[in-house]
Motif scaffolding. Structure first.
Motif, PDB file in Angstrom:
ATOM      1  N   LEU A 159       0.826  -1.209   0.000  1.00  0.00           N
ATOM      2  CA  LEU A 159       0.000   0.000   0.000  1.00  0.00           C
ATOM      3  C   LEU A 159       0.860   1.259   0.000  1.00  0.00           C
ATOM      4  O   LEU A 159       0.656   2.171  -0.818  1.00  0.00           O
ATOM      5  CB  LEU A 159      -0.919  -0.005   1.221  1.00  0.00           C
ATOM      6  CG  LEU A 159      -1.762   1.257   1.433  1.00  0.00           C
ATOM      7  CD1 LEU A 159      -2.778   1.412   0.317  1.00  0.00           C
ATOM      8  CD2 LEU A 159      -2.459   1.230   2.790  1.00  0.00           C
ATOM      9  N   MET A 160       1.823   1.333   0.917  1.00  0.00           N
ATOM     10  CA  MET A 160       2.629   2.550   1.017  1.00  0.00           C
ATOM     11  C   MET A 160       3.565   2.717  -0.174  1.00  0.00           C
ATOM     12  O   MET A 160       3.848   3.845  -0.592  1.00  0.00           O
ATOM     13  CB  MET A 160       3.410   2.543   2.333  1.00  0.00           C
ATOM     14  CG  MET A 160       2.529   2.810   3.547  1.00  0.00           C
ATOM     15  SD  MET A 160       3.463   3.105   5.062  1.00  0.00           S
ATOM     16  CE  MET A 160       4.016   1.450   5.417  1.00  0.00           C
ATOM     17  N   ARG A 161       4.036   1.623  -0.736  1.00  0.00           N
ATOM     18  CA  ARG A 161       4.882   1.747  -1.929  1.00  0.00           C
ATOM     19  C   ARG A 161       4.097   2.368  -3.076  1.00  0.00           C
ATOM     20  O   ARG A 161       4.598   3.261  -3.769  1.00  0.00           O
ATOM     21  CB  ARG A 161       5.414   0.376  -2.345  1.00  0.00           C
ATOM     22  CG  ARG A 161       6.213   0.440  -3.643  1.00  0.00           C
ATOM     23  CD  ARG A 161       6.564  -0.933  -4.181  1.00  0.00           C
ATOM     24  NE  ARG A 161       7.210  -0.815  -5.488  1.00  0.00           N
ATOM     25  CZ  ARG A 161       6.545  -0.744  -6.636  1.00  0.00           C
ATOM     26  NH1 ARG A 161       5.204  -0.790  -6.640  1.00  0.00           N
ATOM     27  NH2 ARG A 161       7.188  -0.633  -7.785  1.00  0.00           N
ATOM     28  N   SER A 162       2.869   1.905  -3.308  1.00  0.00           N
ATOM     29  CA  SER A 162       2.074   2.463  -4.396  1.00  0.00           C
ATOM     30  C   SER A 162       1.799   3.947  -4.178  1.00  0.00           C
ATOM     31  O   SER A 162       1.695   4.719  -5.139  1.00  0.00           O
ATOM     32  CB  SER A 162       0.747   1.702  -4.519  1.00  0.00           C
ATOM     33  OG  SER A 162      -0.054   1.884  -3.369  1.00  0.00           O
ATOM     34  N   PHE A 163       1.718   4.375  -2.929  1.00  0.00           N
ATOM     35  CA  PHE A 163       1.505   5.795  -2.624  1.00  0.00           C
ATOM     36  C   PHE A 163       2.793   6.587  -2.804  1.00  0.00           C
ATOM     37  O   PHE A 163       2.788   7.685  -3.358  1.00  0.00           O
ATOM     38  CB  PHE A 163       0.994   5.938  -1.191  1.00  0.00           C
ATOM     39  CG  PHE A 163       0.351   7.264  -0.906  1.00  0.00           C
ATOM     40  CD1 PHE A 163      -1.017   7.424  -1.007  1.00  0.00           C
ATOM     41  CD2 PHE A 163       1.115   8.360  -0.542  1.00  0.00           C
ATOM     42  CE1 PHE A 163      -1.622   8.637  -0.748  1.00  0.00           C
ATOM     43  CE2 PHE A 163       0.531   9.581  -0.278  1.00  0.00           C
ATOM     44  CZ  PHE A 163      -0.850   9.721  -0.380  1.00  0.00           C
ATOM     45  N   MET A 164       3.913   6.032  -2.334  1.00  0.00           N
ATOM     46  CA  MET A 164       5.178   6.755  -2.414  1.00  0.00           C
ATOM     47  C   MET A 164       5.691   6.867  -3.841  1.00  0.00           C
ATOM     48  O   MET A 164       6.412   7.809  -4.172  1.00  0.00           O
ATOM     49  CB  MET A 164       6.219   6.066  -1.523  1.00  0.00           C
ATOM     50  CG  MET A 164       5.922   6.183  -0.039  1.00  0.00           C
ATOM     51  SD  MET A 164       7.100   5.270   0.983  1.00  0.00           S
ATOM     52  CE  MET A 164       6.467   5.622   2.630  1.00  0.00           C
ATOM     53  N   VAL A 165       5.336   5.910  -4.693  1.00  0.00           N
ATOM     54  CA  VAL A 165       5.730   5.998  -6.095  1.00  0.00           C
ATOM     55  C   VAL A 165       5.119   7.234  -6.746  1.00  0.00           C
ATOM     56  O   VAL A 165       5.707   7.852  -7.643  1.00  0.00           O
ATOM     57  CB  VAL A 165       5.305   4.714  -6.848  1.00  0.00           C
ATOM     58  CG1 VAL A 165       5.358   4.914  -8.352  1.00  0.00           C
ATOM     59  CG2 VAL A 165       6.217   3.562  -6.458  1.00  0.00           C
ATOM     60  N   ALA A 166       3.923   7.630  -6.275  1.00  0.00           N
ATOM     61  CA  ALA A 166       3.215   8.767  -6.861  1.00  0.00           C
ATOM     62  C   ALA A 166       3.724  10.111  -6.362  1.00  0.00           C
ATOM     63  O   ALA A 166       3.284  11.152  -6.854  1.00  0.00           O
ATOM     64  CB  ALA A 166       1.720   8.641  -6.572  1.00  0.00           C
ATOM     65  N   VAL A 189       9.885  14.703   4.747  1.00  0.00           N
ATOM     66  CA  VAL A 189       9.191  15.011   3.496  1.00  0.00           C
ATOM     67  C   VAL A 189       8.267  13.866   3.073  1.00  0.00           C
ATOM     68  O   VAL A 189       7.061  14.063   2.858  1.00  0.00           O
ATOM     69  CB  VAL A 189      10.202  15.323   2.363  1.00  0.00           C
ATOM     70  CG1 VAL A 189       9.463  15.586   1.043  1.00  0.00           C
ATOM     71  CG2 VAL A 189      11.053  16.526   2.742  1.00  0.00           C
ATOM     72  N   VAL A 190       8.823  12.676   2.954  1.00  0.00           N
ATOM     73  CA  VAL A 190       8.057  11.552   2.415  1.00  0.00           C
ATOM     74  C   VAL A 190       6.960  11.107   3.379  1.00  0.00           C
ATOM     75  O   VAL A 190       5.810  10.932   2.978  1.00  0.00           O
ATOM     76  CB  VAL A 190       8.999  10.373   2.081  1.00  0.00           C
ATOM     77  CG1 VAL A 190       8.182   9.164   1.620  1.00  0.00           C
ATOM     78  CG2 VAL A 190       9.985  10.792   0.998  1.00  0.00           C
ATOM     79  N   LEU A 191       7.310  10.912   4.646  1.00  0.00           N
ATOM     80  CA  LEU A 191       6.307  10.432   5.599  1.00  0.00           C
ATOM     81  C   LEU A 191       5.140  11.409   5.772  1.00  0.00           C
ATOM     82  O   LEU A 191       3.981  10.975   5.773  1.00  0.00           O
ATOM     83  CB  LEU A 191       6.965  10.126   6.948  1.00  0.00           C
ATOM     84  CG  LEU A 191       7.854   8.878   7.006  1.00  0.00           C
ATOM     85  CD1 LEU A 191       8.332   8.635   8.430  1.00  0.00           C
ATOM     86  CD2 LEU A 191       7.106   7.660   6.483  1.00  0.00           C
ATOM     87  N   LEU A 198      -0.098   5.918   5.604  1.00  0.00           N
ATOM     88  CA  LEU A 198       0.378   5.483   6.918  1.00  0.00           C
ATOM     89  C   LEU A 198      -0.792   5.172   7.846  1.00  0.00           C
ATOM     90  O   LEU A 198      -0.796   4.156   8.546  1.00  0.00           O
ATOM     91  CB  LEU A 198       1.265   6.567   7.538  1.00  0.00           C
ATOM     92  CG  LEU A 198       2.701   6.673   7.036  1.00  0.00           C
ATOM     93  CD1 LEU A 198       3.339   7.943   7.574  1.00  0.00           C
ATOM     94  CD2 LEU A 198       3.507   5.451   7.453  1.00  0.00           C
ATOM     95  N   ILE A 199      -1.777   6.063   7.852  1.00  0.00           N
ATOM     96  CA  ILE A 199      -2.948   5.845   8.712  1.00  0.00           C
ATOM     97  C   ILE A 199      -3.707   4.600   8.268  1.00  0.00           C
ATOM     98  O   ILE A 199      -4.133   3.784   9.095  1.00  0.00           O
ATOM     99  CB  ILE A 199      -3.863   7.080   8.691  1.00  0.00           C
ATOM    100  CG1 ILE A 199      -3.154   8.272   9.347  1.00  0.00           C
ATOM    101  CG2 ILE A 199      -5.180   6.794   9.405  1.00  0.00           C
ATOM    102  CD1 ILE A 199      -3.931   9.563   9.278  1.00  0.00           C
TER     103      ILE A 199
END
Length: 278
Positions: A159-166, A189-191, A198-199
């Motif tokens: 889940l978080m990888r797909s968000f961080m890629v964006a 920055v990223v978090l 994250l939530i």
């Protein structure tokens, strides 16, 4: 004009039909929850003697459940929160690494992470028990937190990888140009930009840990660490004739998850869909 009015009428009927169908489906899904609360409010009635509506609000079942299961509820809360902390501490850096550093085999790692969720829980529990005996983690809070965290880590990473890629690459490059190192860029920055994911990951990790029964049963041989799932399981055996108290304990165990879902629903929707939007 008549054609337009007819179209509007058909559209209105379809909407009403969809609404009625949705209400009926929701009623069927919520009926077990209603019957659980209804039975909890009638502690003196047998399982086959419960009336459709309680004649009075008898809270003695809840009093008994709190007295006998309150400690187990606190144990589940502590274990679940610890599992969330461990899950996010491991999953967030892993997700960022898979999203930021395009290394060979990244897709295979992500796919393998998903495959781990298909392994039956009993297989993992039996393997963990042997390792836990050697490490001295049986009947320990940390051991159960670590095991429950493993339930949410694969989902959290994906889940978080797909968000961080964006996350725009320009934002990360700007932070690095200002002198921020990789760790500082990740933390500052990223978090913050990945708050919704994250939530969402934390909530699902909490629910996995809160509802866990297999690890609680397998990795604990004493009553030192007894989550509410294991407590209710043993409670049914000891109070098979007092279903009001059993149902009251079940209602109490469902409240934290329900409250968290209501409070975090907007973050869940944003966290699940955010990774699909570039």
């Amino acid at each position: 004009m008549t054609h337009v009015a007819t179209t509007v009428t058909h559209t209105s009927r379809r909407r009403w039909g969809a609404t009625v169908a949705g209400v009926l489906v929701l009623g069927v899904m919520l009926f077990p929850l209603y019957w659980m609360v209804n039975t909890a409010l009638q502690p003196e009635s047998g399982l086959l003697e419960v009336s459709p509506l309680p004649s009075s609000l008898d809270l003695s079942g809840f009093t008994s459940a709190i007295r006998e299961q309150g400690g187990h509820l606190l144990t589940s809360l502590g274990v679940a929160l610890g599992a969330v902390a461990i899950c996010l501490a491991i999953a967030a850096p892993a997700a960022y690494g898979l999203a930021r550093f395009r290394l060979p085999g990244t897709q295979s790692i992500v796919f393998g992470t998903l495959i781990t969720q298909m392994v039956p829980g009993i297989v993992i529990a039996n393997a963990l028990y042997s390792a836990y005996v050697d490490l001295g983690l049986v009947n320990s809070y940390f051991g159960l937190m670590l095991a429950d965290a493993s339930l949410g880590i694969p989902f959290a990473i994906v889940l978080m990888r797909s968000f961080m890629v964006a996350i725009p690459q320009e934002v990360i490059e700007a932070a690095e140009a200002d002198g921020a190192g990789r760790v500082r860029t990740f933390l500052q920055v990223v978090l913050p930009m990945s708050r919704n994911s994250l939530i969402t990951a934390g909530l699902f990790s909490f629910l996995y840990a809160w509802s866990d029964f297999m690890f609680a049963l397998t990795l604990n041989t004493t009553d030192d660490v007894k989550p509410v799932t294991l407590g209710i399981y043993q409670y049914i055996g000891a109070h098979v004739g007092d279903w009001g108290s059993v149902m009251a304990a079940s209602v109490l165990s469902a409240i934290p998850a329900a409250v968290l879902l209501v409070l975090a629903q907007k973050y869940i929707a944003a966290g699940i869909t955010g990774g699909s939007i570039k």
